[in-house]
Design a protein around this motif. Structure first.
Motif, PDB file in Angstrom:
ATOM      1  N   GLY A 189      25.181  47.850  22.339  1.00  0.00           N
ATOM      2  CA  GLY A 189      26.005  47.065  23.248  1.00  0.00           C
ATOM      3  C   GLY A 189      27.499  47.218  23.013  1.00  0.00           C
ATOM      4  O   GLY A 189      28.277  46.372  23.428  1.00  0.00           O
ATOM      5  N   ALA A 190      27.892  48.289  22.344  1.00  0.00           N
ATOM      6  CA  ALA A 190      29.319  48.503  22.075  1.00  0.00           C
ATOM      7  C   ALA A 190      29.829  49.700  22.868  1.00  0.00           C
ATOM      8  O   ALA A 190      29.093  50.301  23.646  1.00  0.00           O
ATOM      9  N   HIS A 191      31.087  50.042  22.650  1.00  0.00           N
ATOM     10  CA  HIS A 191      31.723  51.116  23.402  1.00  0.00           C
ATOM     11  C   HIS A 191      31.942  52.339  22.522  1.00  0.00           C
ATOM     12  O   HIS A 191      32.276  52.196  21.352  1.00  0.00           O
ATOM     13  N   GLY A 192      31.764  53.528  23.095  1.00  0.00           N
ATOM     14  CA  GLY A 192      31.921  54.757  22.334  1.00  0.00           C
ATOM     15  C   GLY A 192      33.293  54.924  21.720  1.00  0.00           C
ATOM     16  O   GLY A 192      33.445  55.533  20.660  1.00  0.00           O
ATOM     17  N   LYS A 193      34.314  54.352  22.376  1.00  0.00           N
ATOM     18  CA  LYS A 193      35.662  54.487  21.827  1.00  0.00           C
ATOM     19  C   LYS A 193      35.802  53.720  20.524  1.00  0.00           C
ATOM     20  O   LYS A 193      36.785  53.885  19.807  1.00  0.00           O
ATOM     21  N   CYS A 244      37.552  46.996  28.015  1.00  0.00           N
ATOM     22  CA  CYS A 244      36.766  45.779  28.234  1.00  0.00           C
ATOM     23  C   CYS A 244      36.941  44.830  27.056  1.00  0.00           C
ATOM     24  O   CYS A 244      36.772  45.202  25.897  1.00  0.00           O
ATOM     25  N   TYR A 245      37.288  43.574  27.372  1.00  0.00           N
ATOM     26  CA  TYR A 245      37.622  42.603  26.332  1.00  0.00           C
ATOM     27  C   TYR A 245      36.467  42.366  25.376  1.00  0.00           C
ATOM     28  O   TYR A 245      36.644  42.319  24.157  1.00  0.00           O
ATOM     29  N   ARG A 246      35.269  42.238  25.914  1.00  0.00           N
ATOM     30  CA  ARG A 246      34.093  41.950  25.102  1.00  0.00           C
ATOM     31  C   ARG A 246      33.882  43.050  24.056  1.00  0.00           C
ATOM     32  O   ARG A 246      33.697  42.786  22.866  1.00  0.00           O
ATOM     33  N   GLU A 247      33.925  44.276  24.507  1.00  0.00           N
ATOM     34  CA  GLU A 247      33.675  45.385  23.593  1.00  0.00           C
ATOM     35  C   GLU A 247      34.845  45.639  22.655  1.00  0.00           C
ATOM     36  O   GLU A 247      34.675  46.123  21.543  1.00  0.00           O
ATOM     37  N   ARG A 248      36.033  45.250  23.115  1.00  0.00           N
ATOM     38  CA  ARG A 248      37.200  45.377  22.235  1.00  0.00           C
ATOM     39  C   ARG A 248      37.072  44.392  21.072  1.00  0.00           C
ATOM     40  O   ARG A 248      37.294  44.748  19.916  1.00  0.00           O
ATOM     41  N   LEU A 249      36.642  43.161  21.409  1.00  0.00           N
ATOM     42  CA  LEU A 249      36.439  42.163  20.353  1.00  0.00           C
ATOM     43  C   LEU A 249      35.402  42.642  19.343  1.00  0.00           C
ATOM     44  O   LEU A 249      35.562  42.490  18.139  1.00  0.00           O
ATOM     45  N   MET A 250      34.349  43.237  19.868  1.00  0.00           N
ATOM     46  CA  MET A 250      33.293  43.742  19.004  1.00  0.00           C
ATOM     47  C   MET A 250      33.865  44.767  18.023  1.00  0.00           C
ATOM     48  O   MET A 250      33.569  44.738  16.827  1.00  0.00           O
ATOM     49  N   ALA A 251      34.694  45.649  18.539  1.00  0.00           N
ATOM     50  CA  ALA A 251      35.306  46.672  17.687  1.00  0.00           C
ATOM     51  C   ALA A 251      36.251  46.036  16.675  1.00  0.00           C
ATOM     52  O   ALA A 251      36.305  46.442  15.512  1.00  0.00           O
ATOM     53  N   ILE A 252      36.975  44.998  17.110  1.00  0.00           N
ATOM     54  CA  ILE A 252      37.921  44.338  16.211  1.00  0.00           C
ATOM     55  C   ILE A 252      37.169  43.644  15.075  1.00  0.00           C
ATOM     56  O   ILE A 252      37.520  43.775  13.902  1.00  0.00           O
ATOM     57  N   LEU A 253      36.093  42.935  15.432  1.00  0.00           N
ATOM     58  CA  LEU A 253      35.372  42.149  14.433  1.00  0.00           C
ATOM     59  C   LEU A 253      34.634  43.029  13.423  1.00  0.00           C
ATOM     60  O   LEU A 253      34.316  42.583  12.324  1.00  0.00           O
ATOM     61  N   THR A 254      34.335  44.266  13.784  1.00  0.00           N
ATOM     62  CA  THR A 254      33.560  45.107  12.875  1.00  0.00           C
ATOM     63  C   THR A 254      34.399  46.182  12.193  1.00  0.00           C
ATOM     64  O   THR A 254      33.886  46.935  11.381  1.00  0.00           O
ATOM     65  N   ASN A 255      35.681  46.245  12.524  1.00  0.00           N
ATOM     66  CA  ASN A 255      36.507  47.313  11.946  1.00  0.00           C
ATOM     67  C   ASN A 255      36.561  47.240  10.423  1.00  0.00           C
ATOM     68  O   ASN A 255      36.690  48.249   9.730  1.00  0.00           O
ATOM     69  N   TRP A 267      25.400  44.943  17.122  1.00  0.00           N
ATOM     70  CA  TRP A 267      24.147  44.576  17.799  1.00  0.00           C
ATOM     71  C   TRP A 267      23.954  43.062  17.746  1.00  0.00           C
ATOM     72  O   TRP A 267      23.616  42.426  18.738  1.00  0.00           O
ATOM     73  N   PHE A 268      24.204  42.497  16.563  1.00  0.00           N
ATOM     74  CA  PHE A 268      24.076  41.061  16.372  1.00  0.00           C
ATOM     75  C   PHE A 268      25.056  40.310  17.280  1.00  0.00           C
ATOM     76  O   PHE A 268      24.689  39.347  17.964  1.00  0.00           O
ATOM     77  N   LEU A 269      26.304  40.761  17.313  1.00  0.00           N
ATOM     78  CA  LEU A 269      27.322  40.102  18.134  1.00  0.00           C
ATOM     79  C   LEU A 269      26.959  40.164  19.616  1.00  0.00           C
ATOM     80  O   LEU A 269      27.135  39.196  20.347  1.00  0.00           O
ATOM     81  N   ALA A 270      26.430  41.320  20.033  1.00  0.00           N
ATOM     82  CA  ALA A 270      26.078  41.488  21.451  1.00  0.00           C
ATOM     83  C   ALA A 270      24.967  40.542  21.862  1.00  0.00           C
ATOM     84  O   ALA A 270      24.757  40.306  23.049  1.00  0.00           O
ATOM     85  N   ARG A 271      24.240  40.013  20.885  1.00  0.00           N
ATOM     86  CA  ARG A 271      23.154  39.089  21.209  1.00  0.00           C
ATOM     87  C   ARG A 271      23.492  37.646  20.884  1.00  0.00           C
ATOM     88  O   ARG A 271      22.698  36.750  21.142  1.00  0.00           O
ATOM     89  N   THR A 272      24.658  37.409  20.272  1.00  0.00           N
ATOM     90  CA  THR A 272      25.021  36.038  19.932  1.00  0.00           C
ATOM     91  C   THR A 272      26.355  35.629  20.531  1.00  0.00           C
ATOM     92  O   THR A 272      26.409  35.054  21.611  1.00  0.00           O
ATOM     93  N   PHE A 273      27.437  35.989  19.846  1.00  0.00           N
ATOM     94  CA  PHE A 273      28.755  35.519  20.262  1.00  0.00           C
ATOM     95  C   PHE A 273      29.308  36.280  21.461  1.00  0.00           C
ATOM     96  O   PHE A 273      30.150  35.769  22.177  1.00  0.00           O
ATOM     97  N   LEU A 274      28.872  37.510  21.627  1.00  0.00           N
ATOM     98  CA  LEU A 274      29.498  38.356  22.643  1.00  0.00           C
ATOM     99  C   LEU A 274      28.467  38.884  23.630  1.00  0.00           C
ATOM    100  O   LEU A 274      28.362  40.086  23.847  1.00  0.00           O
ATOM    101  N   ARG A 275      27.686  37.986  24.207  1.00  0.00           N
ATOM    102  CA  ARG A 275      26.732  38.423  25.220  1.00  0.00           C
ATOM    103  C   ARG A 275      27.482  38.860  26.456  1.00  0.00           C
ATOM    104  O   ARG A 275      28.553  38.366  26.762  1.00  0.00           O
ATOM    105  N   GLY A 276      26.906  39.804  27.195  1.00  0.00           N
ATOM    106  CA  GLY A 276      27.558  40.218  28.421  1.00  0.00           C
ATOM    107  C   GLY A 276      27.051  41.562  28.893  1.00  0.00           C
ATOM    108  O   GLY A 276      26.248  42.207  28.219  1.00  0.00           O
ATOM    109  N   VAL A 277      27.563  41.960  30.034  1.00  0.00           N
ATOM    110  CA  VAL A 277      27.141  43.241  30.600  1.00  0.00           C
ATOM    111  C   VAL A 277      27.937  44.353  29.934  1.00  0.00           C
ATOM    112  O   VAL A 277      29.160  44.266  29.849  1.00  0.00           O
ATOM    113  N   PRO A 278      27.262  45.384  29.448  1.00  0.00           N
ATOM    114  CA  PRO A 278      28.015  46.484  28.842  1.00  0.00           C
ATOM    115  C   PRO A 278      28.906  47.149  29.882  1.00  0.00           C
ATOM    116  O   PRO A 278      28.500  47.297  31.034  1.00  0.00           O
TER     117      PRO A 278
END
Lengths: 468, 263, 91
Positions: A152-156, A180-191, A266-277
């Motif tokens: 559920g993340a972005h290739g970039k 996309c804000y959702r996927e940007r947050l995901m990248a930020i939180l896991t960097n 993966w965890f974030l995409a199913r909890t805090f950051l649900r949404g359409v990829p």
């Protein structure tokens, strides 16, 4: 009616009319064949991933091997300078505590950070910049996007992770490339799970000390498994020895960090950051042979120096604070423990559960401003004098860790795991706060990694206890 | 009359440094070109990870001081990200004396689309056909005179990495700023339906005092739902914020105009 | 959109989603659905009606794939390529 497409279509149709009339030559063959052939290899199912891994290992190997010699030179230079400074302070009749704090608190911490950090950065950043300018990084995103899509993340995010190797704060800033804000947050939180240059030295030093050369197992450290308690890790002066086990250890940790990144995404995409990829639309520029000379100068000036200056500005005051903590007694009674050691004693039980000790945890806590000072602070705590050891290279370090403190390979690996996962440094957290504008995400960016780090260290030590 | 640092003296008349913005698609060698112009006399935010923050630099040409601004790479003036928004905002502002649109000679068609959108907004444009060496090695030749005629603005072929064409580019920049070269930029034509819509929006915008390219550019933005373009016009504060020290350029501009009045 | 393509086009398979175009084939864009996840970016990169597009290669996992668009190589995920209807032109 969608005006956006109509507007852009008009622009493109006009461009379509102009371009062919001003470009002469084989305009229909826009790609050089060697680009295509290179991409056939770089993005092939069979070789794409092996090449990426070999390149990563190669860069790390160059960094680890190449940093040894200049590191030693710098360390001995700082050591000589220290003698001179000590004489100067004495000559100036500075009060004892002040001279001691300046010299053993601030100076030694700074010297440590510089001599340990500068050489690997001066090697890593130029190589990385070279790959960046060559145009290889978009291929990495292209190869890996599918994996990111699955969680559920972005290739970039692959690009931001690459940047994270240099500096997590920079990695967090580079997350802006993800629209996309959702996927940007995901990248930020896991960097954070990508070890930055501030943490590399710790990983590299411990890997070299404990997994470097598996020869001559000495007696005194056999409270752990005998086969791996490596005592004779040594940087040979002729530079002839190849520390492949150390490189494999570091590479393994990095791969583990990448796996954790995927898992947490993966965890974030199913909890805090649900949404359409969101989608993935990335231009893959042609390969370009970079101007090596200019890149070396620019990356040294821009990246290496900036990161170094920031590290020093944080390390110097942190050194003073730690020195004060280490030299302030908890009570008036003679021989009472310092603030640092009593805090460490408090943390000792937690440290033990995680395969470390109280001083190491204190190191991680006080090292929040900058990851690169974790090891120096830990050492400062270990030494009863409350001052950082004189930087004399890895031999002294091995003596303290193995002989005096009884570190084993499990201690080393626990520390490395914790360092890899724990939480972003102060600068990075501040950057996350600025980028997201939210306290909630900033807190999560620290809490999630901490939970992962504790779980990983605890599990690792339980497994070790079970099987060994 | 005293001369303040960073101002120019040309023919006894003190004037502010000229501001040159570099815009273009990503991967066109824009930053290389920028570096070739400014050398190490540049100021970035905390991290020049390619073009994450806006980089500014200084250079001198024929005794005149210039401030160069390296805008984030963008594919169109209809932004998708904060960085592209910054580039768009800058193009719509009045903070520059000329925009150099850097294009990739090997991929001219795609790059021209952005150039055309910029030409729609402003006529202070120089088109730079960069990576000309790469195009040559692919057997491509770009007829810059023809391109210049078609676009109505000076067009210069460069190879930023070996400095080819840079003096000509500087000359073109100067000629557009001084007005020595009059530009007559090619304006995009849309379908009659869109043109009708644009006229309608332009009618609403009457009271804003916008004219020419700006009026049309803003109308296009509004038609595509990019309402924040109005904020930019209301005040350039956001841009100034983003650029930090470029404010210095504005300050100098203000001082100079005060000087001119008092003289 | 898919169904319309099939019947209006006359010959079967002449209009299809870009995602179904095999590697190495060329086609012309007929319609970009605003439902594409990267709709704006796709337009920005020059994939508008009438644009020629060629499938160059696929990534190790088969998705995303790389396309040649107006002289530049652009990578798109399947979801995006699915929303772009193209007409095969290289027969």
């Amino acid at each position: 009616m969608d005006f956006r497409e109509e507007i852009l279509r008009s622009a493109y149709e006009t461009a379509e009319r102009i371009a062919p009339s001003v470009v002469e030559g084989r305009a229909t063959v826009p790609l050089c064949s060697w680009h295509e052939r290179l991409d056939d290899i770089m993005t092939s199912a069979a070789l794409g991933f092996p090449i990426m891994l070999v390149l990563l290992a190669g860069i790390l190997w160059l960094t680890i091997r190449g940093a040894n010699y200049p590191s030693d030179v710098l360390a001995s230079g700082f050591s000589k300078l220290e003698t001179f400074l000590a004489a100067t302070l004495e000559h100036a009749r500075a009060p004892g505590w002040l001279g001691s704090m300046l010299l053993y608190g601030i100076y030694r911490t700074t010297a440590w950070v510089v001599s340990v950090m500068l050489p690997p950065m001066a090697i890593f950043f130029p190589i990385f910049t070279l790959l960046e300018n060559l145009g290889y990084l978009p291929r990495v995103a292209f190869n890996l996007d599918n994996l990111f899509k699955r969680v559920g993340a972005h290739g970039k995010q692959a690009l931001t992770m690459c940047m994270g190797f240099g500096c997590n704060a920079a990695g967090v800033v580079s997350c802006r490339v993800i629209d996309c804000y959702r996927e940007r947050l995901m990248a930020i939180l896991t960097n954070n799970f990508i070890p930055c240059n501030g943490r590399f030295p710790l990983l590299i030093i411990l890997a070299t000390l404990f997994f470097g050369e598996t020869t001559n197992v000495d007696g005194p450290t056999t409270n752990g498994p005998i086969r791996t308690a490596v005592v004779n890790a040594r940087i040979s002066p002729d530079g002839a020895s190849v520390h492949s086990p150390a490189v494999i250890t570091v590479a393994g940790l990095i791969i583990f960090g990448v796996l954790v990144t995927f898992f947490v995404s993966w965890f974030l995409a199913r909890t805090f950051l649900r949404g359409v990829p969101s989608g993935f639309a990335l231009e893959i520029p042609p390969y370009r042979l970079p101007q090596i000379g200019k890149i070396l100068v620019k990356s040294l000036l821009d990246r290496t120096l900036i990161v170094l200056v920031r590290a020093v500005t944080i390390a110097a005051p942190a050194g003073a604070v730690v020195w004060i903590l280490a030299n302030t007694a908890t009570s008036e009674a003679p021989g009472s423990p310092s603030l640092l050691s009593s805090a460490a004693a408090l943390l000792e039980p937690i440290g033990r559960v995680l395969g470390m000790d109280g001083f190491i945890l204190m190191g991680f806590l006080l090292g929040l401003p900058a990851n690169e000072i974790v090891l120096p602070i830990t050492l400062m705590g270990y030494l009863s004098a409350g001052t950082l050891i004189k930087v004399e290279g890895l031999q002294t370090l091995r003596l303290i860790l193995v002989k005096q403190q009884g570190w084993t390979w499990t201690t080393a690996l626990s520390v490395m795991l914790f360092s890899l996962l724990h939480y972003p440094c102060g600068t990075t957290l501040f950057t996350i706060w600025k980028e997201t504008g939210s306290v909630k995400w900033t807190v999560l960016a620290a809490v999630i990694p901490l939970a992962v780090a504790c779980t990983a260290c605890f599990t690792f030590n339980q497994i070790v206890k079970l099987f060994l | 009359m005293t001369e303040t640092a960073g101002t120019n003296t040309a023919g006894g008349v003190t004037c502010r440094p000229r501001i040159v913005a570099f815009a273009g698609n990503p991967n066109t060698g824009k930053s290389t070109l920028f570096n070739a112009f400014t050398g190490l006399r540049q100021h970035t935010g905390n991290w020049p990870g390619k073009t994450v923050t806006v980089t500014r630099g200084r250079f001198r040409f024929r005794g005149v001081n210039y401030i160069a601004v390296d805008l984030p790479g963008t594919y169109s003036l209809l932004p998708n990200s904060p960085e592209e928004r910054l580039a768009k905002d800058f193009i719509f502002s009045d903070l520059y004396d000329v925009v150099v649109v850097v294009t990739d000679a090997t991929c001219l068609e795609r790059n021209l689309a952005l150039a055309l959108q910029i030409l729609e907004v402003t006529d202070k444009v120089v088109v730079c056909v960069n990576l000309i060496d790469e195009a040559r090695s692919k057997g491509l030749r770009v007829n810059t005179e023809a391109l210049s005629r078609m676009l109505g603005v000076p067009t210069v072929a460069t190879s930023a990495r070996d400095g080819e064409g840079l003096p000509a580019l500087m000359d073109a920049i100067e000629s557009v700023i001084t007005g020595r070269t009059a530009t007559r930029p090619l304006k995009l034509k849309y379908t009659s339906e869109i043109e009708g819509q644009l006229r309608r929006i332009a009618g609403w915008l009457g009271p804003t005092g916008l004219v020419d390219g700006k009026l049309r550019g803003v109308s296009v933005q509004l038609l595509c739902g990019e309402c924040d373009v109005l904020d930019v016009l209301r005040s350039s504060n956001r841009i100034v914020e983003c650029l930090g020290k470029l404010d210095e350029g504005r300050r100098i501009r203000r001082e100079c105009s005060v000087n001119a009045v008092s003289r | 959109m898919l169904a319309i393509g099939y019947y209006i086009g006359g010959e079967a398979m002449s209009i299809l989603p870009l995602a179904s175009l095999p590697v190495g084939r060329e086609a012309t864009v007929r319609y970009v659905s605003p439902d594409a996840p990267s709709y704006r970016r796709i337009l920005d990169l020059g994939l508008v009606g009438g644009t020629k597009v060629k499938v160059i290669r696929s990534s190790p996992f088969g998705d995303p794939r790389a396309y040649l668009v107006r002289g530049a190589v652009v990578a798109l995920r399947r979801e995006d390529a699915q929303a772009i209807m193209v007409e095969v032109t290289d027969e």
